[in-house]
Design a protein around this motif. Structure first.
Motif, PDB file in Angstrom:
ATOM      1  N   ALA A  13       0.820  -1.216   0.000  1.00 60.84           N
ATOM      2  CA  ALA A  13       0.000   0.000   0.000  1.00 60.84           C
ATOM      3  C   ALA A  13       0.851   1.261   0.000  1.00 60.84           C
ATOM      4  CB  ALA A  13      -0.933  -0.002   1.204  1.00 60.84           C
ATOM      5  N   SER A  14       2.050   1.194   0.581  1.00 58.75           N
ATOM      6  CA  SER A  14       2.895   2.397   0.649  1.00 58.75           C
ATOM      7  C   SER A  14       3.241   2.924  -0.742  1.00 58.75           C
ATOM      8  CB  SER A  14       4.163   2.114   1.454  1.00 58.75           C
ATOM      9  OG  SER A  14       5.012   1.202   0.765  1.00 58.75           O
ATOM     10  N   VAL A  15       3.377   2.036  -1.701  1.00 62.17           N
ATOM     11  CA  VAL A  15       3.653   2.456  -3.082  1.00 62.17           C
ATOM     12  C   VAL A  15       2.515   3.339  -3.592  1.00 62.17           C
ATOM     13  CG1 VAL A  15       3.944   1.629  -5.453  1.00 62.17           C
ATOM     14  CG2 VAL A  15       5.032   0.413  -3.570  1.00 62.17           C
ATOM     15  N   PHE A  16       1.288   2.900  -3.357  1.00 60.70           N
ATOM     16  CA  PHE A  16       0.123   3.627  -3.833  1.00 60.70           C
ATOM     17  C   PHE A  16      -0.120   4.904  -3.032  1.00 60.70           C
ATOM     18  CE2 PHE A  16      -0.609  -0.790  -5.059  1.00 60.70           C
ATOM     19  CZ  PHE A  16      -0.841  -0.627  -6.411  1.00 60.70           C
ATOM     20  N   LEU A  17       0.026   4.816  -1.710  1.00 62.63           N
ATOM     21  CA  LEU A  17      -0.228   5.978  -0.861  1.00 62.63           C
ATOM     22  C   LEU A  17       0.776   7.094  -1.120  1.00 62.63           C
ATOM     23  CD1 LEU A  17      -1.146   4.131   2.439  1.00 62.63           C
ATOM     24  CD2 LEU A  17      -2.688   5.386   0.927  1.00 62.63           C
ATOM     25  N   TYR A  18       2.039   6.739  -1.294  1.00 60.89           N
ATOM     26  CA  TYR A  18       3.058   7.753  -1.578  1.00 60.89           C
ATOM     27  C   TYR A  18       2.799   8.420  -2.925  1.00 60.89           C
ATOM     28  CZ  TYR A  18       7.623   9.921  -2.173  1.00 60.89           C
ATOM     29  OH  TYR A  18       8.638  10.834  -2.379  1.00 60.89           O
ATOM     30  N   SER A  19       2.445   7.623  -3.914  1.00 57.95           N
ATOM     31  CA  SER A  19       2.131   8.172  -5.237  1.00 57.95           C
ATOM     32  C   SER A  19       0.923   9.095  -5.177  1.00 57.95           C
ATOM     33  CB  SER A  19       1.871   7.023  -6.209  1.00 57.95           C
ATOM     34  OG  SER A  19       1.392   7.489  -7.431  1.00 57.95           O
ATOM     35  N   ALA A  20      -0.111   8.678  -4.451  1.00 59.86           N
ATOM     36  CA  ALA A  20      -1.314   9.511  -4.314  1.00 59.86           C
ATOM     37  C   ALA A  20      -0.977  10.820  -3.603  1.00 59.86           C
ATOM     38  CB  ALA A  20      -2.398   8.757  -3.551  1.00 59.86           C
ATOM     39  N   TRP A  21      -0.148  10.746  -2.575  1.00 55.55           N
ATOM     40  CA  TRP A  21       0.243  11.946  -1.831  1.00 55.55           C
ATOM     41  C   TRP A  21       0.993  12.929  -2.735  1.00 55.55           C
ATOM     42  CZ3 TRP A  21      -0.890  14.883   1.994  1.00 55.55           C
ATOM     43  CH2 TRP A  21       0.015  15.825   2.451  1.00 55.55           C
TER      44      TRP A  21
END
Length: 156
Positions: A13-21
């Motif tokens: 999830a960190s991959v997606f959350l960082y990209s979204a941020w």
């Protein structure tokens, strides 16, 4: 919920959350840098689809497309960390739609540097799709096992 499983989901999830941020803080009035870099790739994808299928895709506002991607990655990432299959489905949907548009290696000659880079990123993101599919299947398998009733034992 085991610690190892939780850490695995958190790392994915960190991959997606960082990209979204990153996309969210740069969003601005026009969709930000993400919308500007997405426009030519999306146009090439639309042209490719139109050429091969004969179907014209409807016009899409890049700002809405980027906002949808941010929402899918942000909400899906948070839900996925907490073992929600709905979160996994949101991330899966994002990846299935975004991968062919963002990693358009098919528009380059095999001998070029761009082809190698885009194809590598395409494969890495496809691996994420595989990981999400495994998580969704694991969750469904657990749900099916809980629904099965144990066989009745005859007592004489």
């Amino acid at each position: 919920m085991s610690l190892v499983s939780f850490l695995g989901r958190a790392l994915i999830a960190s991959v997606f959350l960082y990209s979204a941020w990153l996309e969210l803080i740069g969003f601005g009035d026009d969709g930000g840098e993400a919308a500007k870099s997405l426009r030519p790739k999306f146009n090439a994808f639309v042209s490719h689809v139109t050429t091969h299928t004969g179907q014209q895709l409807p016009p899409v506002d890049m700002k809405i497309l980027v906002a949808t991607a941010i929402a899918l990655k942000g909400i899906g990432g948070v839900l996925f960390v907490f073992d929600s299959s709905f979160g996994a489905h949101l991330l899966f949907l994002h990846q299935v739609v975004a991968i062919p548009i963002l990693y358009d290696f098919y528009n380059y000659d095999v001998d070029t540097k761009e082809y190698s880079q885009l194809f590598s990123e395409f494969l890495q993101n496809s691996a994420l799709v595989g990981a999400l599919a495994l998580c969704m299947e694991r969750k469904n398998r657990r749900r099916r096992q809980h629904q099965k009733k144990p066989p009745k034992v005859k007592v004489n």
